[in-house]
Design a protein around this motif. Structure first.
Motif, PDB file in Angstrom:
ATOM      1  N   LEU A  96       0.833  -1.196   0.000  1.00 46.61           N
ATOM      2  CA  LEU A  96       0.000   0.000   0.000  1.00 46.61           C
ATOM      3  C   LEU A  96       0.870   1.249   0.000  1.00 46.61           C
ATOM      4  O   LEU A  96       0.544   2.251  -0.635  1.00 46.61           O
ATOM      5  CB  LEU A  96      -0.918   0.001   1.224  1.00 46.61           C
ATOM      6  CG  LEU A  96      -2.067  -1.008   1.217  1.00 46.61           C
ATOM      7  CD1 LEU A  96      -2.826  -0.961   2.537  1.00 46.61           C
ATOM      8  CD2 LEU A  96      -3.023  -0.745   0.059  1.00 46.61           C
ATOM      9  N   ASP A  97       1.966   1.178   0.743  1.00 48.04           N
ATOM     10  CA  ASP A  97       2.921   2.278   0.783  1.00 48.04           C
ATOM     11  C   ASP A  97       4.298   1.715   0.480  1.00 48.04           C
ATOM     12  O   ASP A  97       4.931   1.100   1.342  1.00 48.04           O
ATOM     13  CB  ASP A  97       2.905   2.940   2.165  1.00 48.04           C
ATOM     14  CG  ASP A  97       3.885   4.105   2.279  1.00 48.04           C
ATOM     15  OD1 ASP A  97       4.614   4.369   1.291  1.00 48.04           O
ATOM     16  OD2 ASP A  97       3.926   4.740   3.345  1.00 48.04           O
ATOM     17  N   PRO A  98       4.813   1.889  -0.757  1.00 43.36           N
ATOM     18  CA  PRO A  98       6.107   1.294  -1.126  1.00 43.36           C
ATOM     19  C   PRO A  98       7.260   1.737  -0.243  1.00 43.36           C
ATOM     20  O   PRO A  98       8.261   1.029  -0.138  1.00 43.36           O
ATOM     21  CB  PRO A  98       6.310   1.780  -2.566  1.00 43.36           C
ATOM     22  CG  PRO A  98       4.926   2.066  -3.068  1.00 43.36           C
ATOM     23  CD  PRO A  98       4.163   2.588  -1.883  1.00 43.36           C
ATOM     24  N   SER A  99       7.142   2.881   0.409  1.00 44.51           N
ATOM     25  CA  SER A  99       8.238   3.374   1.239  1.00 44.51           C
ATOM     26  C   SER A  99       8.179   2.865   2.671  1.00 44.51           C
ATOM     27  O   SER A  99       9.118   3.082   3.440  1.00 44.51           O
ATOM     28  CB  SER A  99       8.218   4.908   1.258  1.00 44.51           C
ATOM     29  OG  SER A  99       7.049   5.391   1.916  1.00 44.51           O
ATOM     30  N   ALA A 100       7.097   2.178   3.052  1.00 48.06           N
ATOM     31  CA  ALA A 100       6.948   1.718   4.435  1.00 48.06           C
ATOM     32  C   ALA A 100       7.887   0.551   4.721  1.00 48.06           C
ATOM     33  O   ALA A 100       7.863  -0.449   4.006  1.00 48.06           O
ATOM     34  CB  ALA A 100       5.509   1.301   4.697  1.00 48.06           C
ATOM     35  N   PRO A 101       8.719   0.626   5.761  1.00 49.76           N
ATOM     36  CA  PRO A 101       9.613  -0.488   6.083  1.00 49.76           C
ATOM     37  C   PRO A 101       8.894  -1.656   6.735  1.00 49.76           C
ATOM     38  O   PRO A 101       9.404  -2.773   6.753  1.00 49.76           O
ATOM     39  CB  PRO A 101      10.611   0.141   7.053  1.00 49.76           C
ATOM     40  CG  PRO A 101       9.846   1.231   7.722  1.00 49.76           C
ATOM     41  CD  PRO A 101       8.914   1.778   6.671  1.00 49.76           C
ATOM     42  N   LEU A 102       7.705  -1.397   7.289  1.00 46.87           N
ATOM     43  CA  LEU A 102       6.959  -2.440   7.994  1.00 46.87           C
ATOM     44  C   LEU A 102       5.568  -2.561   7.370  1.00 46.87           C
ATOM     45  O   LEU A 102       4.720  -1.695   7.547  1.00 46.87           O
ATOM     46  CB  LEU A 102       6.828  -2.094   9.479  1.00 46.87           C
ATOM     47  CG  LEU A 102       6.161  -3.151  10.370  1.00 46.87           C
ATOM     48  CD1 LEU A 102       7.071  -4.374  10.520  1.00 46.87           C
ATOM     49  CD2 LEU A 102       5.820  -2.577  11.745  1.00 46.87           C
ATOM     50  N   ARG A 103       5.337  -3.669   6.644  1.00 46.03           N
ATOM     51  CA  ARG A 103       4.021  -3.903   6.056  1.00 46.03           C
ATOM     52  C   ARG A 103       3.108  -4.664   7.011  1.00 46.03           C
ATOM     53  O   ARG A 103       1.893  -4.477   6.976  1.00 46.03           O
ATOM     54  CB  ARG A 103       4.150  -4.693   4.746  1.00 46.03           C
ATOM     55  CG  ARG A 103       4.808  -3.931   3.617  1.00 46.03           C
ATOM     56  CD  ARG A 103       4.803  -4.752   2.335  1.00 46.03           C
ATOM     57  NE  ARG A 103       3.454  -5.027   1.865  1.00 46.03           N
ATOM     58  CZ  ARG A 103       3.178  -5.810   0.816  1.00 46.03           C
ATOM     59  NH1 ARG A 103       4.170  -6.400   0.144  1.00 46.03           N
ATOM     60  NH2 ARG A 103       1.928  -6.023   0.459  1.00 46.03           N
TER      61      ARG A 103
ATOM     62  N   VAL B 201      10.775   4.191  12.562  1.00 44.02           N
ATOM     63  CA  VAL B 201       9.346   4.483  12.376  1.00 44.02           C
ATOM     64  C   VAL B 201       8.597   4.316  13.690  1.00 44.02           C
ATOM     65  O   VAL B 201       7.778   5.169  14.088  1.00 44.02           O
ATOM     66  CB  VAL B 201       8.747   3.572  11.289  1.00 44.02           C
ATOM     67  CG1 VAL B 201       7.217   3.650  11.297  1.00 44.02           C
ATOM     68  CG2 VAL B 201       9.272   3.964   9.920  1.00 44.02           C
ATOM     69  N   MET B 202       8.860   3.209  14.389  1.00 42.86           N
ATOM     70  CA  MET B 202       8.155   2.938  15.642  1.00 42.86           C
ATOM     71  C   MET B 202       8.496   3.975  16.704  1.00 42.86           C
ATOM     72  O   MET B 202       7.669   4.301  17.560  1.00 42.86           O
ATOM     73  CB  MET B 202       8.505   1.535  16.139  1.00 42.86           C
ATOM     74  CG  MET B 202       8.105   0.426  15.184  1.00 42.86           C
ATOM     75  SD  MET B 202       6.334   0.147  15.131  1.00 42.86           S
ATOM     76  CE  MET B 202       6.163  -0.983  16.493  1.00 42.86           C
TER      77      MET B 202
ATOM     78  N   ALA C 202      16.882  -6.992   4.708  1.00 39.97           N
ATOM     79  CA  ALA C 202      16.076  -7.327   5.885  1.00 39.97           C
ATOM     80  C   ALA C 202      16.557  -6.555   7.109  1.00 39.97           C
ATOM     81  O   ALA C 202      15.758  -6.057   7.908  1.00 39.97           O
ATOM     82  CB  ALA C 202      16.136  -8.830   6.149  1.00 39.97           C
ATOM     83  N   ALA C 203      17.892  -6.469   7.243  1.00 37.57           N
ATOM     84  CA  ALA C 203      18.439  -5.736   8.381  1.00 37.57           C
ATOM     85  C   ALA C 203      18.079  -4.259   8.307  1.00 37.57           C
ATOM     86  O   ALA C 203      17.707  -3.639   9.311  1.00 37.57           O
ATOM     87  CB  ALA C 203      19.956  -5.907   8.422  1.00 37.57           C
ATOM     88  N   LEU C 204      18.168  -3.686   7.114  1.00 31.86           N
ATOM     89  CA  LEU C 204      17.826  -2.274   6.957  1.00 31.86           C
ATOM     90  C   LEU C 204      16.345  -2.032   7.210  1.00 31.86           C
ATOM     91  O   LEU C 204      15.963  -1.005   7.792  1.00 31.86           O
ATOM     92  CB  LEU C 204      18.221  -1.803   5.557  1.00 31.86           C
ATOM     93  CG  LEU C 204      19.726  -1.702   5.286  1.00 31.86           C
ATOM     94  CD1 LEU C 204      19.992  -1.309   3.845  1.00 31.86           C
ATOM     95  CD2 LEU C 204      20.378  -0.708   6.239  1.00 31.86           C
ATOM     96  N   ASP C 205      15.506  -2.969   6.776  1.00 35.27           N
ATOM     97  CA  ASP C 205      14.075  -2.841   7.070  1.00 35.27           C
ATOM     98  C   ASP C 205      13.842  -2.823   8.577  1.00 35.27           C
ATOM     99  O   ASP C 205      13.023  -2.056   9.088  1.00 35.27           O
ATOM    100  CB  ASP C 205      13.287  -3.999   6.434  1.00 35.27           C
ATOM    101  CG  ASP C 205      13.054  -3.788   4.940  1.00 35.27           C
ATOM    102  OD1 ASP C 205      13.209  -2.650   4.474  1.00 35.27           O
ATOM    103  OD2 ASP C 205      12.709  -4.774   4.254  1.00 35.27           O
TER     104      ASP C 205
END
Length: 399
Positions: free
Chosen positions: A143-150, A211-212, A201-204
């Protein structure tokens, strides 16, 4: 995608990404009632007199009984016990649907382990190492390509429902998810030149921390006067609500609520009984989430679905509890739900109608409801991928 493909057997269908439909896709919240929740207490069939014959001690009193612990009728056949009464406003508002005699047609061993895996896999196959919700996410544009957490599994580890999902993490306590600056810098250096999937994965994960950190969990004020309880399940739903309101790109969340393996002293009504206390916490948390999130602006699209691995025996056992059974009950909640009714074909509980002479038969496969959710509310028509080798029968639960 590559990690998901590696976990699939050779016969698995090719993944084709569903196009992003930002204006038409819901956020989905999946809840697993672990332990085999007793659907015949959660939504009791007072209209079937054999219900009381088989449960002389633990049955919920009829709505027209004089007992202060009597149930509340949903129609002329089913009722909610006092412990589930918190869900009545959502039901009466037409945003809570119940599916009775629901379950897995293929589970025969009555094993928690087997039934949980099959339900979360979306197929009775140990070779599949990804969950049905993970495969939806992996075959859908974010939904948001820039979101690190789907997606998030609000559990101690990633539950199978979410295994294989892109940009998904297990975070048991989202309101305290952080690493601290020295650890973050160390991880950045460690994975800077790592193998691409590992580095990404680590960068996400690191981006998720950032973000949190920006989500105001302590300052969150639930809308519409909603009040979450102080138990873990309620706090977890409150955290999910906080993330949804913060618009961080979250598309899916999975939560567990355990303790439903009520073999002894189950009880049904009255404070202090095991089943009553479980139901009170469970329904109170769901009701708060509904009031907080689903009574908000129409643009906030959220659907919550609840399932369990199997139900319980029709007849109570000698320990005033119930043993592993077959069909149970599902709950589906949200503005897009055709609520205010109990779906499903009631199979009857006369001895000759029971499976193995003891269990309510499954008349609605759990996958029918989940597949309808995936296609109609999540905009993903990849049914052969999400639920392989299964042709679902939609029940009209969603608008």
């Amino acid at each position: 995608m590559s990690a998901m493909a590696a976990a699939m057997p050779a016969w698995f269908p090719e993944v084709r990404l569903a196009s992003s439909q930002n204006s038409a896709r819901d956020i989905v919240v999946s809840v697993f009632m672990r332990g085999g929740a007793d659907g015949l207490t959660l939504v009791a069939p007072f209209g079937d007199p054999l219900y009381y014959a088989g449960r002389p001690t633990i049955a919920v009193p009829r709505p027209d009984a004089t007992s202060p612990n009597r149930g509340t009728a949903l129609d002329d056949f089913f009722m909610l016990p006092p412990g589930m009464a918190a869900l009545l406003p959502a039901y009466r508002a037409g945003q809570l649907a119940i599916v009775h005699a629901a379950g897995q047609r293929y589970t025969t061993s009555r094993s928690h382990f087997e039934a949980e895996i099959y339900l979360e896999n979306g197929k009775p196959d140990y070779a599949i190492e990804t969950g049905w919700l993970a495969r939806h996410l992996a075959s859908s544009e974010p939904l948001d390509p820039s979101a690190p957490l789907r997606a998030i599994s609000v559990t101690g580890g990633t539950r199978r429902t979410m295994q294989g999902a892109p940009r998904t993490l297990p975070i048991p306590n989202p309101d305290s998810y952080q690493l601290g600056s020295p650890n973050e810098l160390a991880l950045q250096r460690l994975f800077a030149n790592a193998w691409s999937p590992m580095r990404n994965a680590a960068l996400d994960g690191l981006n998720t921390v950032n973000v949190m950190r920006g989500v105001d969990f302590p300052g969150y004020r639930p809308a519409n006067g909603a009040q979450y309880g102080d138990n873990y399940f309620a706090r977890s739903l409150r955290s999910v609500a906080t993330m949804i309101r913060a618009e961080i790109g979250l598309e899916a969340a999975h939560l567990d609520y355990g303790g439903w393996d009520t073999h002894a002293n189950q009880g049904s009504v009255g404070r202090g009984n095991v089943m009553h206390d479980l139901m009170t916490e469970f329904s109170g948390a769901l009701a708060a989430f509904w009031q907080d999130i689903m009574q908000g602006p129409p643009s906030l699209r959220v659907t919550l679905v609840v399932a369990t691995e199997f139900g319980r025996n029709v007849r109570e056992n000698g320990s005033m509890g119930t043993d592993h059974g077959r069909a149970g009950v599902m709950f589906v909640m949200g503005p897009a739900v055709r609520g205010g009714r109990v779906f499903g074909d009631w199979p009857g509980i006369a001895m000759e109608l029971l499976e193995d002479g003891q269990d309510l038969r499954v008349t609605t496969d759990t996958r029918d409801i989940l597949a309808e959710l995936v296609q109609t509310r999540l905009g993903n028509a990849n049914q052969s991928l999400v639920f392989p080798n299964y042709v679902p029968r939609f029940r009209g639960v969603f608008r």
